[in-house]
Every structure is written in structure tokens, then in C-alpha cells.
Design an enzyme around this catalytic site. Structure first.
Site, PDB file in Angstrom:
ATOM      1  N   GLU A 162     -11.565  -3.038  -2.860  1.00  0.00           N
ATOM      2  CA  GLU A 162     -10.525  -2.113  -3.324  1.00  0.00           C
ATOM      3  C   GLU A 162     -10.267  -2.385  -4.799  1.00  0.00           C
ATOM      4  OE1 GLU A 162      -7.137  -3.016  -0.688  1.00  0.00           O
ATOM      5  OE2 GLU A 162      -8.649  -3.935   0.555  1.00  0.00           O
ATOM      6  N   HIS A 213       0.797  -1.233   0.000  1.00  0.00           N
ATOM      7  CA  HIS A 213       0.000   0.000   0.000  1.00  0.00           C
ATOM      8  C   HIS A 213       0.831   1.285   0.000  1.00  0.00           C
ATOM      9  CE1 HIS A 213      -3.495  -2.409   0.280  1.00  0.00           C
ATOM     10  NE2 HIS A 213      -3.631  -2.495   1.579  1.00  0.00           N
ATOM     11  N   HIS A 231      -9.356   2.697   0.158  1.00  0.00           N
ATOM     12  CA  HIS A 231      -9.448   1.550   1.068  1.00  0.00           C
ATOM     13  C   HIS A 231     -10.610   1.712   2.064  1.00  0.00           C
ATOM     14  CE1 HIS A 231      -8.134  -1.940   3.250  1.00  0.00           C
ATOM     15  NE2 HIS A 231      -6.953  -1.978   2.690  1.00  0.00           N
TER      16      HIS A 231
HETATM   17  C1  GLA Z   1      -5.379  -4.930   2.212  1.00  0.00           C
HETATM   18  C2  GLA Z   1      -4.471  -6.080   2.349  1.00  0.00           C
HETATM   19  C3  GLA Z   1      -4.674  -6.672   3.674  1.00  0.00           C
HETATM   20  C4  GLA Z   1      -4.478  -5.638   4.734  1.00  0.00           C
HETATM   21  C5  GLA Z   1      -5.391  -4.540   4.571  1.00  0.00           C
HETATM   22  C6  GLA Z   1      -5.156  -3.459   5.595  1.00  0.00           C
HETATM   23  O1  GLA Z   1      -6.669  -5.317   2.011  1.00  0.00           O
HETATM   24  O2  GLA Z   1      -4.614  -7.031   1.355  1.00  0.00           O
HETATM   25  O3  GLA Z   1      -3.829  -7.724   3.854  1.00  0.00           O
HETATM   26  O4  GLA Z   1      -3.200  -5.138   4.649  1.00  0.00           O
HETATM   27  O5  GLA Z   1      -5.217  -4.020   3.287  1.00  0.00           O
HETATM   28  O6  GLA Z   1      -4.849  -3.929   6.829  1.00  0.00           O
END
Ligand code: GLA
Length: 338
Positions: A303, A92, A166
């Protein structure tokens, strides 16, 4: 830094801040017209700034999801090293990604919508990424009860780019507990299986016979505790669905329905992939709005994005952005009740 509240003609409200482009509140009606705030978040900027929270409502970039070893090659140049913030991998956007920076913000409005334009210049080398990257994100709240997100970006050196938002949703209300009763439908062609660290193997697997088959609506909780190895390995849903082989026209990606309130959310995107995440890592440590403590599986995220670790899988749709080209992507979250 400031909060802005958008409101449409039907009384839907979307509250956001230019810190991380975070959407902190989203109030939508149920089948009887009663409003609830359906997204997880905090009340104050101070809570966002001072706590380690898992991207609630935030913009994610430069690259959403994981890049194995924080390493990739582009035009024969090896970029080593992106920030490592998920064990040995990059997740991310790194340690201080789009979710942790202050965006320039401008209010906009037009026929049937009001919104904001958010702009951020990520400088060459930030979190290890090449190129000065100029990103513009527009959020609109429309009178058709849609939250529309438009992404645009350009760079002065070849780079990679894969942004998302997100938001964590709970259509019964952010403080109403488990989302396992929500009915989920996903218009996917397959999914990208991963190892236990969430790094894709590179395959695109068929959904048939797996707990990841949401082509017909089913409750999120139906198969989540089954012994499906693909679910087991990441402790719930945390999977990228392959919607199509390349970005394209805006198309329906998911329909989520909460039977008690009757609230429904449809997700449309131009992106080729979408990560379904069922908040497997929440554990009551964070006190959100109204002091409610968010627990495991109290929300779901959809997402929209390219596939994880795309730079290291040439068979996946490309996330390369070159000078002279403009990246464009759109995602729409549309709300209704029945
Ligand atoms: C995304 C990732 C997860 C986690 C979330 C936030 O969805 O795939 O593994 O990191 O973000 O915690």
C-alpha cells in the site's frame, strides 16, 4: 453501482466496480502464457456490500493507515474526533471510508490504455475530517501490462489527505494459498517502528539486521516467524517502509517474484512510504471468488502512502492539503513473467 472490465492488447483483464473503487479481478499470464486471477476479492456487489471485509482491492481514504486516538492538530485547531474504528485509533478513513462509498465513474481510453475516472466528494465533517474534499482517482490498464493509479484532490479548508489502494495480491493465483514463497525486494531506506496497535513511535529505523530488510530479494516467509521483535509485535509484516523523505518522481519501490509461475510484479510510486501487509488477520472466515476461503498469509499488500499517523509526527513528510493546492500522486503495478 456496476462492474467494468478493462482488457489490454495482451489479454490482461482488470475488473473493478465504482463501489469503493474496488478492483475485484486481475488476470495476468505466467511464464507459459497461462492466466490467473492474482487479486483477492468477491464475485458480486452484494458480497462486498453485506460483509465486513478487510479492504480487498479498495480505495482507502481519506487517510490510509492509522491516526493515533483519531486526533490531530492543524494550524492550531485540534480535530477531535475522527471516527475510531481500530480500538482507540482511526484506521483507513474510518467507519465509512472511500472503500464503502459509491464513486461516480466515467470510462476513458487513450493511446495504449483504457481506464476509468472515479470521482467522490467527501463533505466537510465526514468521518470527522475538515473540508469538502474532491477526490479523483484514475485507473488505467496499459498495453505495457501496467495498472496505473493516479490520485488528485482538492479541498476548501486545510485538511489532511493520504489515499491508497489496498489490493491483496497472490501472484500464483488468488486461490492458491500461502504467499510465503514469494520473493520480495523493497527499495527502502528504513521503516517506521510501531507499538502493538500499529502506531509509529516516530523513529525511522535502519533495516540492517532486522527481519524487515528486503533490500536484497528474499522469500516473504524467511524471517516472518523469527523472533524479530518488530515482526512479532504485529504478528507478521504490517509495516511502513520509508522509501524516501518526501514525495517525488515515480520510482521503483518493490519487486515481487513468484518462482513457480514466474509472475513478477513491480511497484512504482511517487509516494514516500509503502505498507507491506501479509494478511495476518485473514482466518478463513471469508469465502472469496469460487468459494475459496482466504487464510492468514494467503496474500500480500503493498500500500503506497505517506507514513502512518503523519499528522502527529511533524518530522514525517507532510500530509496536509490546503485550499488552492492540488494533491497529486501516482502508483503503478507492472506485471511480467520470467
Ligand atoms: C492495513 C493495516 C493492517 C490491517 C489491514 C486490513 O494493512 O496496517 O493492520 O488493518 O490494513 O485489515
Amino acid at each position: 453501482m456496476e462492474f467494468v472490465t478493462l482488457e489490454n492488447r495482451n489479454g490482461i483483464k482488470l475488473k473493478l466496480t465504482n463501489y469503493g473503487g474496488i478492483v475485484s479481478e486481475l488476470h495476468v499470464p505466467d511464464r507459459s502464457g497461462a492466466f490467473a486471477d492474482v487479486t483477492l476479492g468477491f464475485e458480486t456487489l452484494e458480497e462486498y456490500e453485506s460483509q465486513d471485509f478487510p479492504y480487498f482491492g479498495a480505495l482507502v481514504g481519506r487517510f490510509a493507515n492509522r491516526i493515533a486516538g483519531g486526533r490531530f492538530a492543524l494550524d492550531g485547531v485540534v480535530y477531535d474526533q475522527l471516527a475510531l474504528n481500530d480500538g482507540e485509533n482511526h484506521l483507513h478513513g474510518g467507519k465509512r471510508g472511500f472503500d464503502r462509498v459509491v464513486w461516480d465513474m466515467e470510462r476513458v481510453s487513450g493511446d495504449g490504455y483504457s481506464g476509468v475516472v472515479l470521482r467522490y466528494l467527501s463533505v466537510d465533517g465526514e468521518e470527522g475530517y475538515p473540508g469538502n474534499l474532491r477526490t479523483t482517482v484514475t485507473y488505467k490498464l496499459t498495453d505495457r501490462d501496467e495498472w496505473v493509479i493516479d490520485y488528485e484532490a482538492s479541498t476548501d479548508k486545510p485538511t489532511i489527505f493520504n489515499p491508497t489502494n489496498h489490493a491483496y495480491f497472490n501472484l500464483a493465483g488468488h486461490d492458491s494459498g500461502s504467499v510465503m514463497g514469494h520473493e520480495m525486494q523493497i527499495a527502502a531506506k528504513g521503516f517506521t517502528p510501531t507499538d502493538a496497535a500499529g502506531i509509529p513511535t516516530g523513529e525511522i529505523m535502519a533495516l540492517e539486521g532486522t527481519g524487515l530488510d528486503f533490500r536484497q530479494p528474499k522469500p516473504l516467509g524467511r524471517d516472518i516467524e523469527s523472533d524479530d521483535p518488530f515482526i512479532d509485535i504485529v504478528g507478521g509484516y504490517d509495516h511502513n517502509f520509508a522509501l524516501r523523505e518526501a514525495p517525488g518522481e515515480l520510482a521503483l519501490a518493490a519487486v515481487v517474484y513468484e518462482p513457480e509461475s514466474g509472475r513478477e510484479m513491480k511497484v512504482y510510486t511517487t509516494e514516500p512510504g509503502m505498507q507491506l501487509y501479509t494478511a495476518n488477520f485473514l482466518q478463513g472466515a471469508l469465502a472469496g471468488k469460487g468459494g475459496y476461503r482466504y487464510q492468514r498469509r494467503d496474500a500480500f499488500c503493498l500500500e503506497t502512502q505517506h507514513y502512518p499517523d503523519s499528522p502527529n509526527h511533524p518530522q514525517f513528510p507532510s500530509t496536509v492539503l490546503r485550499p488552492g493546492h492540488t494533491f497529486r500522486s501516482q502508483t503503478v503495478y507492472a506485471f511480467s513473467a520470467r
